[in-house]
Design a protein around this motif. Sequence first.
Motif, PDB file in Angstrom:
ATOM      1  N   HIS A 267      44.814  23.650  38.650  1.00  0.00           N
ATOM      2  CA  HIS A 267      46.229  23.316  38.345  1.00  0.00           C
ATOM      3  C   HIS A 267      46.730  21.864  38.866  1.00  0.00           C
ATOM      4  O   HIS A 267      47.445  21.116  38.369  1.00  0.00           O
TER       5      HIS A 267
ATOM      6  N   PHE B  25      58.463  38.665  39.230  1.00  0.00           N
ATOM      7  CA  PHE B  25      57.126  37.961  39.257  1.00  0.00           C
ATOM      8  C   PHE B  25      56.668  36.963  38.411  1.00  0.00           C
ATOM      9  O   PHE B  25      57.355  37.049  37.220  1.00  0.00           O
TER      10      PHE B  25
ATOM     11  N   GLN C 177      47.156  41.942  43.322  1.00  0.00           N
ATOM     12  CA  GLN C 177      48.665  41.763  44.105  1.00  0.00           C
ATOM     13  C   GLN C 177      49.444  42.917  43.609  1.00  0.00           C
ATOM     14  O   GLN C 177      50.540  43.468  44.488  1.00  0.00           O
TER      15      GLN C 177
ATOM     16  N   SER D  32      54.289  35.077  35.388  1.00  0.00           N
ATOM     17  CA  SER D  32      53.567  35.706  34.409  1.00  0.00           C
ATOM     18  C   SER D  32      52.455  34.392  33.994  1.00  0.00           C
ATOM     19  O   SER D  32      51.326  34.719  33.476  1.00  0.00           O
ATOM     20  N   LEU D  33      52.858  33.439  34.511  1.00  0.00           N
ATOM     21  CA  LEU D  33      51.925  32.164  34.062  1.00  0.00           C
ATOM     22  C   LEU D  33      51.317  31.351  35.153  1.00  0.00           C
ATOM     23  O   LEU D  33      51.969  31.649  36.370  1.00  0.00           O
ATOM     24  N   VAL D  34      50.504  30.583  35.276  1.00  0.00           N
ATOM     25  CA  VAL D  34      50.180  29.533  36.196  1.00  0.00           C
ATOM     26  C   VAL D  34      50.981  28.474  35.689  1.00  0.00           C
ATOM     27  O   VAL D  34      50.944  27.808  34.841  1.00  0.00           O
TER      28      VAL D  34
ATOM     29  N   CYS E  22      50.708  31.613  40.557  1.00  0.00           N
ATOM     30  CA  CYS E  22      49.728  32.183  39.587  1.00  0.00           C
ATOM     31  C   CYS E  22      50.319  33.567  39.074  1.00  0.00           C
ATOM     32  O   CYS E  22      51.437  34.021  39.621  1.00  0.00           O
ATOM     33  N   PRO E  23      49.931  33.967  38.062  1.00  0.00           N
ATOM     34  CA  PRO E  23      50.327  35.524  37.531  1.00  0.00           C
ATOM     35  C   PRO E  23      50.292  36.362  38.613  1.00  0.00           C
ATOM     36  O   PRO E  23      49.456  36.650  39.434  1.00  0.00           O
ATOM     37  N   GLY E  24      51.247  37.254  38.897  1.00  0.00           N
ATOM     38  CA  GLY E  24      51.651  38.362  39.790  1.00  0.00           C
ATOM     39  C   GLY E  24      51.929  37.784  41.178  1.00  0.00           C
ATOM     40  O   GLY E  24      52.155  38.792  42.188  1.00  0.00           O
ATOM     41  N   ASP E  25      52.191  36.512  41.476  1.00  0.00           N
ATOM     42  CA  ASP E  25      52.875  35.858  42.477  1.00  0.00           C
ATOM     43  C   ASP E  25      54.379  36.477  42.489  1.00  0.00           C
ATOM     44  O   ASP E  25      55.197  36.381  41.483  1.00  0.00           O
TER      45      ASP E  25
ATOM     46  N   THR F 297      52.855  25.404  42.720  1.00  0.00           N
ATOM     47  CA  THR F 297      51.977  26.171  41.867  1.00  0.00           C
ATOM     48  C   THR F 297      51.956  27.701  41.891  1.00  0.00           C
ATOM     49  O   THR F 297      51.726  28.054  43.205  1.00  0.00           O
TER      50      THR F 297
ATOM     51  N   SER G  12      50.750  35.160  28.827  1.00  0.00           N
ATOM     52  CA  SER G  12      51.601  35.773  30.126  1.00  0.00           C
ATOM     53  C   SER G  12      50.965  36.959  30.549  1.00  0.00           C
ATOM     54  O   SER G  12      50.691  37.796  29.825  1.00  0.00           O
ATOM     55  N   LEU G  13      50.656  36.824  31.814  1.00  0.00           N
ATOM     56  CA  LEU G  13      49.883  38.155  32.347  1.00  0.00           C
ATOM     57  C   LEU G  13      50.748  39.095  33.439  1.00  0.00           C
ATOM     58  O   LEU G  13      51.726  38.183  33.915  1.00  0.00           O
ATOM     59  N   LYS G  14      50.651  40.111  33.546  1.00  0.00           N
ATOM     60  CA  LYS G  14      51.296  40.643  34.511  1.00  0.00           C
ATOM     61  C   LYS G  14      50.670  40.449  35.979  1.00  0.00           C
ATOM     62  O   LYS G  14      51.523  40.278  37.062  1.00  0.00           O
ATOM     63  N   ASP G  15      49.600  40.107  36.102  1.00  0.00           N
ATOM     64  CA  ASP G  15      48.837  39.708  37.227  1.00  0.00           C
ATOM     65  C   ASP G  15      47.482  39.274  37.143  1.00  0.00           C
ATOM     66  O   ASP G  15      46.733  39.487  35.754  1.00  0.00           O
TER      67      ASP G  15
END
Lengths: 289, 207
Positions: free
Chosen positions: A251, B28, A207, B30-32, B3-6, B1, A164-167
């Motif tokens: 994806h 927001f 973003q 965190s994952l795809v 993306c992280p940050g969307d 779909t 899990s990433l913030k962005d």
Amino acid sequence: FFFASKHKMASFRRQDILSLCHLRNDGRKQNEIRRISINMNPISSGSVSGACLFQMGLTRVLACVCGPMECARRSDERSDRANLSVTVKSSPFSSTNRQTKSQSNKQLLEIANDIQNAFSAAILLHLYPRAAIYVNVHILADDGGILECAINATSLALINAGVSLKDLVCACSSGLLSDGTMTLVDVNKQEAFDSNVYKMSVATMPQRGSVILTKLSSRFSLKELERVLDSATTGCRAVCDIMAQIIREHHALLVAARMGNVNVSCNALTEAAGENGEHENEVDGMVLS
Amino acid sequence: TVCPGDRLGRARHFKSGPGTHVKGGLVFSSLVGIISMEKDPQPTIRVDRSSNHNAVLSVGQAVLCRILRISTQQAVVEIVAFDAALSEPAVTEGGTRLPQFRPIAAFASATLPNGVIRKEDIRSGASEDVEVYSSFLPGDIVHAKILSLGDSRRYFLTTCEPELGVIRAICSSSGKHMVPLSWKEMQCPETKAKELRKCAKPVTISP
């Protein structure tokens, strides 16, 4: 002749930073990033959670992510968050001079430290208590900008691994000419080594609009900082656009494959190689401001 | 779909489910993955990723382990696989849930997490009559449960329940896999020799 009047160093020699028509030594304009090529599935074995082969111009970097998994040593465990460990290695054939004793030294250690700091800010570490995330970065070809390339590759590898990433994290460098006239986006090796170019590396979360890493080894005045930061952030944005597009296509392919729908339409920009299940995308990266 | 940050929505309207995070009043991703929304109990947004298993062991998790060495007081094991059935929908048959074991990610056998099954944790009840030598032998594959996270060197495991115990063992004379006869005995199909083990109760699969 407009080039001769503007720049004293304008000429036809390849070594010059800016020559005829303000083109750089590899034919780019001052605000163009290098051509980006991304392979989202370079490693087919199951031992890595996610990997990405990122190419900016001639610089190629492979990032592999293992995790989140049990810590190899339980003494490394942290009870409230994951332990992020980054290792950067360089192939002997990556640079112009063959180096078997991988410049193990300081430069790579520093890059590893930068990547670790940048991603500690971007990964939601508290979601994986007591786990370890191992990032292994291999530099396969070095034509300048290995830190930026490594950060971009790691970002995509982490996404592949499902961390899990913030962005998204995107990195780009920007070089300021010593006479202060203009900034060059995405500096390559020849330009970086030139004493007239002051290079600054910047990593951002596009973003969110936040800058998570800046690295500068030279000096310039504070007034120039804003220009350089701006041009680097624009470069990051361009990289981000390409990365986001690749992520969505990758994806979509995965989802289609899982649902059994094997007919995937190809458009002019992407090619899918079906035999090994590898998927390589080449997208032209150009920024026109 | 996504993306992280969307950006997915406002935190006022949606609760953030797994795969999302909240910052500055906005949800927001965190994952795809693919967004989905759940209506009850509150509208929740979640982002689902195809395979999402957390490979860190927790208390109460069922694991498969291999016995490395035994002593009079305990059996030292290395944990080889963990039960992923909790995070994914499992096949339920007749009320018992079949465990789905997934191997533990490790760089080498030497880095597999270690565990210990103490003498008093082998069987429920009196532990004075329990002999480690009659319950486990090195090389056996044992279905156990994590009792405690232990210390920096090992986890503590237990086989106190009837479903836990030796799953696979090799006969010391013939080298073939043995078949469980009762909770305390296993027999080699070739030499018919009986060996003492604390066997796991086989899971019955109803047709």
